[in-house]
Scaffold this motif. Structure first.
Motif, PDB file in Angstrom:
ATOM      1  N   ARG A  40       4.502  20.640  31.381  1.00 20.15           N
ATOM      2  CA  ARG A  40       3.773  19.019  32.080  1.00 20.15           C
ATOM      3  C   ARG A  40       3.804  17.580  31.626  1.00 20.15           C
ATOM      4  N   ASP A  41       3.396  18.160  30.380  1.00 24.34           N
ATOM      5  CA  ASP A  41       3.718  16.804  29.115  1.00 24.34           C
ATOM      6  C   ASP A  41       4.572  16.439  29.237  1.00 24.34           C
ATOM      7  N   ALA A  42       5.915  17.756  28.848  1.00 26.20           N
ATOM      8  CA  ALA A  42       7.202  17.318  28.558  1.00 26.20           C
ATOM      9  C   ALA A  42       8.848  16.423  29.625  1.00 26.20           C
ATOM     10  N   PHE A  43       7.957  17.041  31.115  1.00 27.68           N
ATOM     11  CA  PHE A  43       8.906  16.175  31.590  1.00 27.68           C
ATOM     12  C   PHE A  43       7.288  15.299  32.799  1.00 27.68           C
ATOM     13  N   GLY A  44       6.370  14.761  31.784  1.00 22.81           N
ATOM     14  CA  GLY A  44       5.379  13.415  32.931  1.00 22.81           C
ATOM     15  C   GLY A  44       5.711  11.725  32.037  1.00 22.81           C
ATOM     16  N   GLN A  45       6.848  12.278  31.649  1.00 24.05           N
ATOM     17  CA  GLN A  45       8.049  10.844  31.481  1.00 24.05           C
ATOM     18  C   GLN A  45       8.905  11.177  31.260  1.00 24.05           C
ATOM     19  N   ARG A  46      10.131  11.436  31.406  1.00 26.43           N
ATOM     20  CA  ARG A  46      11.295  12.057  31.956  1.00 26.43           C
ATOM     21  C   ARG A  46      12.222  10.695  30.862  1.00 26.43           C
ATOM     22  N   ARG A  47      11.751  10.197  30.312  1.00 24.05           N
ATOM     23  CA  ARG A  47      12.650   9.300  29.360  1.00 24.05           C
ATOM     24  C   ARG A  47      12.445   8.922  28.319  1.00 24.05           C
ATOM     25  N   LYS A  48      10.618  10.226  27.769  1.00 22.94           N
ATOM     26  CA  LYS A  48      10.674  10.361  26.312  1.00 22.94           C
ATOM     27  C   LYS A  48      11.747  11.241  26.062  1.00 22.94           C
ATOM     28  N   THR A  49      12.011  11.215  24.390  1.00 26.49           N
ATOM     29  CA  THR A  49      12.387  12.065  23.578  1.00 26.49           C
ATOM     30  C   THR A  49      11.075  13.356  23.801  1.00 26.49           C
ATOM     31  N   LEU A  50      10.608  14.461  23.611  1.00 28.24           N
ATOM     32  CA  LEU A  50      10.056  15.253  23.398  1.00 28.24           C
ATOM     33  C   LEU A  50       8.919  15.054  22.796  1.00 28.24           C
ATOM     34  N   ARG A  51       9.918  14.515  21.037  1.00 31.68           N
ATOM     35  CA  ARG A  51       8.860  14.058  19.599  1.00 31.68           C
ATOM     36  C   ARG A  51       7.928  13.217  21.360  1.00 31.68           C
ATOM     37  N   CYS A  76       1.956  18.918  20.272  1.00 32.26           N
ATOM     38  CA  CYS A  76       2.446  19.637  18.856  1.00 32.26           C
ATOM     39  C   CYS A  76       3.422  18.332  18.532  1.00 32.26           C
ATOM     40  N   ASP A  77       3.529  18.480  16.820  1.00 29.53           N
ATOM     41  CA  ASP A  77       4.384  17.481  16.182  1.00 29.53           C
ATOM     42  C   ASP A  77       5.970  17.547  16.269  1.00 29.53           C
ATOM     43  N   ALA A  78       6.657  16.924  15.780  1.00 28.24           N
ATOM     44  CA  ALA A  78       8.242  17.062  15.270  1.00 28.24           C
ATOM     45  C   ALA A  78       8.769  18.327  14.599  1.00 28.24           C
ATOM     46  N   ALA A  79       7.816  18.496  13.767  1.00 29.07           N
ATOM     47  CA  ALA A  79       8.395  19.635  13.004  1.00 29.07           C
ATOM     48  C   ALA A  79       8.111  21.231  14.246  1.00 29.07           C
ATOM     49  N   ALA A 102      11.060  23.480  15.070  1.00 31.08           N
ATOM     50  CA  ALA A 102      10.835  25.343  14.211  1.00 31.08           C
ATOM     51  C   ALA A 102      11.412  26.353  15.428  1.00 31.08           C
ATOM     52  N   ALA A 103      10.550  25.818  16.598  1.00 29.89           N
ATOM     53  CA  ALA A 103      11.029  26.992  17.741  1.00 29.89           C
ATOM     54  C   ALA A 103      12.894  26.561  18.330  1.00 29.89           C
ATOM     55  N   GLY A 104      13.440  25.676  17.292  1.00 28.26           N
ATOM     56  CA  GLY A 104      15.149  25.648  17.768  1.00 28.26           C
ATOM     57  C   GLY A 104      15.082  25.056  18.546  1.00 28.26           C
ATOM     58  N   ILE A 105      14.337  23.486  18.744  1.00 29.08           N
ATOM     59  CA  ILE A 105      14.607  22.920  19.638  1.00 29.08           C
ATOM     60  C   ILE A 105      14.820  21.037  19.037  1.00 29.08           C
ATOM     61  N   ARG A 106      15.795  20.366  19.164  1.00 29.87           N
ATOM     62  CA  ARG A 106      15.557  19.338  18.784  1.00 29.87           C
ATOM     63  C   ARG A 106      14.511  18.121  18.736  1.00 29.87           C
ATOM     64  N   PRO A 107      13.281  17.735  17.986  1.00 31.55           N
ATOM     65  CA  PRO A 107      12.785  16.582  18.529  1.00 31.55           C
ATOM     66  C   PRO A 107      12.622  15.129  19.657  1.00 31.55           C
ATOM     67  N   ASP A 108      14.751  15.391  19.108  1.00 26.66           N
ATOM     68  CA  ASP A 108      15.318  13.590  20.014  1.00 26.66           C
ATOM     69  C   ASP A 108      15.950  14.518  21.863  1.00 26.66           C
ATOM     70  N   ALA A 109      15.122  15.057  21.975  1.00 25.06           N
ATOM     71  CA  ALA A 109      15.994  16.076  22.846  1.00 25.06           C
ATOM     72  C   ALA A 109      15.041  15.277  24.219  1.00 25.06           C
ATOM     73  N   ARG A 110      15.119  14.904  25.360  1.00 21.38           N
ATOM     74  CA  ARG A 110      14.836  15.365  26.639  1.00 21.38           C
ATOM     75  C   ARG A 110      14.618  16.479  27.548  1.00 21.38           C
ATOM     76  N   ALA A 111      13.791  16.291  27.877  1.00 25.36           N
ATOM     77  CA  ALA A 111      13.124  17.862  28.254  1.00 25.36           C
ATOM     78  C   ALA A 111      14.191  18.018  29.381  1.00 25.36           C
TER      79      ALA A 111
END
Length: 266
Positions: A215-226, A233-236, A240-249
């Motif tokens: 829900r939060d990841a897609f709450g504002q689609r233009r935002k990066t996951l970070r 959660c934080d960028a780390a 750590a889950a194998g996902i780029r923090p600067d990726a979008r949902a």
């Protein structure tokens, strides 16, 4: 002599569009293909376009109908086709688990031409009861079915895609034109099959945590996951889950959302 008839016009505030095209009805019945012992439950039977052919094939079923004006004519017309049990209630308040108590293997089969204005809430309600459901054959707005089945990278891949695909196999079956309904809607429709995954293959440790992450990841689609997940959660943790923090949902596959949610403290 019967005097009860379907005399009420479709109610716009209930999102009613009654199916009448026989070839479409036959394709839906063929897609459901009821087997002996199946416990069929139809959501929103309307004037029985799908109900009566399924009763002819199967002999008995349950329907959930909110519109009180349809209860009496449905009940009376069904007598010529089979045994119909009618639940007069808002489907979002129906416990599918209770309906599945007496079903083979404790699971029901859902079918329905879902009202467009309630399709997503009904789908999420069904997800909450997924262990009690063996499969679902629904007709919805074509655009919604496209969202349900979309993969990462698609413009229509979103929260609905991830939540449904995490718990179900989603298979679009065929498109239905507006002229198959009365009154005709302004959009195309489509029939889709959803088959809940076995509980031991879903792999989600905590459904509430997973739902919040998505829900939060897609709450504002233009935002990066970070940024979108900063309250979760934080960028780390994302990295750590194998996902780029600067990726979008919309770029993140379902399995990655599951892995991230499972890695977070509860």
């Amino acid at each position: 002599m019967s005097t009860t008839r379907f005399s009420e016009p479709p109610k716009k505030h209930l999102g009613q569009n009654f199916l009448h095209e026989r070839t479409v009805i036959d394709r839906i019945v063929q897609a459901v293909n009821p087997k002996p012992g199946d416990q069929l439950v139809e959501i929103g039977p309307g004037q029985g376009a799908i109900t009566f052919p399924l009763l002819d094939r199967h002999g008995r079923m349950t329907v959930i109908e909110f519109d009180r004006d349809l209860i009496a004519p449905l009940t009376e017309a069904a007598r010529a086709h089979g045994e119909l049990s009618v639940i007069h209630r808002d489907v979002l308040k129906v416990d599918f688990g209770e309906l599945a108590h007496d079903a083979p293997e404790g699971r029901i089969r859902l079918v329905g031409n879902l009202p467009y204005n309630l399709s997503s809430p009904i789908l999420f309600h069904a997800l909450e009861h997924a262990p009690a459901i063996s499969d679902m054959t629904f007709m919805l707005q074509k655009e919604v079915v496209e969202r349900m089945a979309a993969g990462p990278g698609s413009k229509v891949y979103g929260r609905l895609s991830v939540m449904l695909q995490a718990y179900c196999t989603v298979t679009p079956l065929f498109t239905v034109p507006p002229g198959a309904f009365r009154p005709p809607p302004k959009v195309d429709s489509a029939v889709v099959r959803l088959v809940p995954r076995a509980a031991d293959t879903v792999g989600i440790d905590d459904p509430a945590t997973f739902a919040r992450v998505v829900r939060d990841a897609f709450g504002q689609r233009r935002k990066t996951l970070r940024n979108a997940l900063s309250q979760v959660c934080d960028a780390a943790a994302i990295e750590a889950a194998g996902i780029r923090p600067d990726a979008r949902a919309e770029q993140v596959p379902v399995a990655d959302f599951v892995r991230l949610a499972n890695s977070l403290p509860r």
